[in-house]
Design an enzyme around this catalytic site. Structure first.
Site, PDB file in Angstrom:
ATOM      1  CG  ASP A 161       4.640 -10.863  -6.132  1.00 58.68           C
ATOM      2  OD1 ASP A 161       4.587 -11.991  -6.673  1.00 58.68           O
ATOM      3  OD2 ASP A 161       3.642 -10.335  -5.597  1.00 58.68           O
TER       4      ASP A 161
ATOM      5  CG  HIS B 284      -2.709 -18.649  -5.588  1.00 57.75           C
ATOM      6  ND1 HIS B 284      -4.049 -18.789  -5.896  1.00 57.75           N
ATOM      7  CD2 HIS B 284      -2.657 -18.447  -4.253  1.00 57.75           C
ATOM      8  CE1 HIS B 284      -4.765 -18.678  -4.795  1.00 57.75           C
ATOM      9  NE2 HIS B 284      -3.952 -18.472  -3.789  1.00 57.75           N
TER      10      HIS B 284
END
Length: 313
Positions: free
Chosen positions: A10, A240
């Protein structure tokens, strides 16, 4: 031997960094990018995925997927973290390509069935596309090589609620399906990713080594790191999504444990990942009824960041 992957994403500033790794690493065969809402809306996610591969001079299939959660209402995208365009609100070039006609779930099922036992699914956003793929063809659980999910938290606590990490919170029902599907799965959550900080000097090296793509990575990094500086007091950002690829290629830099995951789907704790270590008795049987998986408990942060920088510079 290369590692063939489908990268479910995303994009997203930290997604962009991870996509750059998947494009650049000589031992990763990037079969395609599947897109989901999360850090941005689905159309922006797809546009960003196309753009990033084009800036790297590669033509990677992009298949558009989930636009909203399976059950719960969709929350607004976190523009204060990633920017309204997902890449720090910097000016972006026009994209040239188009997404595949097949959906993300269809693309995943088709690719996995074409190469049984070979493909790793790396998912770094809400997990609706993997849940949809499971719905289309439940047999893929026995055909993927492995599944790596960036998300969740074992002991670290949450980053969007006191107990929930963003990807799990965005679609807890999809997460519950994916994390308990019975395929070989590793969860790379905040316990590992919060140990890693990509500094301004690190990004300077990356930008210098990545050409036109490096300009976008550096520009978006500035916006993203401002958020981390203000809210977490660190000079840099946590990469991340790159940590999922770091675990895939350098698992020696992580400490893992095996056990059973549960995802809370409703109430105050929605999106919380609950981990019951394998073999440890708890009151009642429900904690160990889900299939055993691996979870990352920590990471050698400096070494992980050094690996990221080396790949991209």
């Amino acid at each position: 031997m290369t590692t063939p992957i489908i990268f479910d994403t995303d994009p997203g500033v930290d997604d962009a960094q991870a996509i750059a790794i998947a494009l650049a690493h000589p031992d990763i065969e990037l079969l395609g990018l599947t897109t989901t809402y999360g850090n941005v809306d689905i159309d922006t996610a797809t546009s960003n995925a196309l753009l990033l591969s084009e800036l790297a001079g590669q033509q990677i299939p992009v298949a558009q997927g989930a636009a909203a959660p399976l059950v719960k209402a969709k929350h607004p995208a976190p523009a204060h973290i990633h920017g309204a365009n997902g890449l720090g609100n910097i000016e972006l070039p026009q994209i040239q390509g188009k997404a595949q006609t097949s959906s993300a779930a269809e693309f995943i099922v088709e690719q996995v069935n074409a190469r049984p036992g070979e493909i790793t699914l790396v998912a770094v956003g809400p997990l609706g596309n993997l849940a949809a793929a499971l719905q289309l063809d439940p047999t893929i659980t026995g055909k993927v090589k492995q599944v790596v999910v960036m998300g969740g938290s074992i002991k670290e606590g949450g980053n969007v609620t006191p107990v929930a990490e963003a990807n799990m919170f965005n679609d807890p029902h999809a997460a519950s399906r994916v994390l308990t599907a019975g395929w070989p799965l590793t969860l790379v959550g905040l316990d590992a990713t919060h140990r890693c900080v990509l500094s301004p000097a690190d990004m300077d090296r990356i930008a210098a080594g990545q050409g036109r793509l490096g300009e976008v990575l550096a520009g978006s990094y500035g916006f993203y790191s401002d958020f981390y500086r203000q809210f977490l007091g660190i000079d840099g950002c946590c990469p991340h999504d790159s940590c999922a690829l770091a675990w895939l290629m350098r698992p020696d830099l992580f400490t893992t444990a095996r056990g059973h995951l549960t995802v809370v789907t409703d109430g105050f704790a929605e999106g919380q990942t609950i981990f019951a270590p394998e073999g440890r008795p708890f009151l009642g049987e429900r904690w160990s009824e889900t299939p055993a998986v691996d979870v990352c408990l920590t990471a050698q942060g400096e070494q992980v960041v050094a690996w990221i920088v080396d790949v991209l510079s």
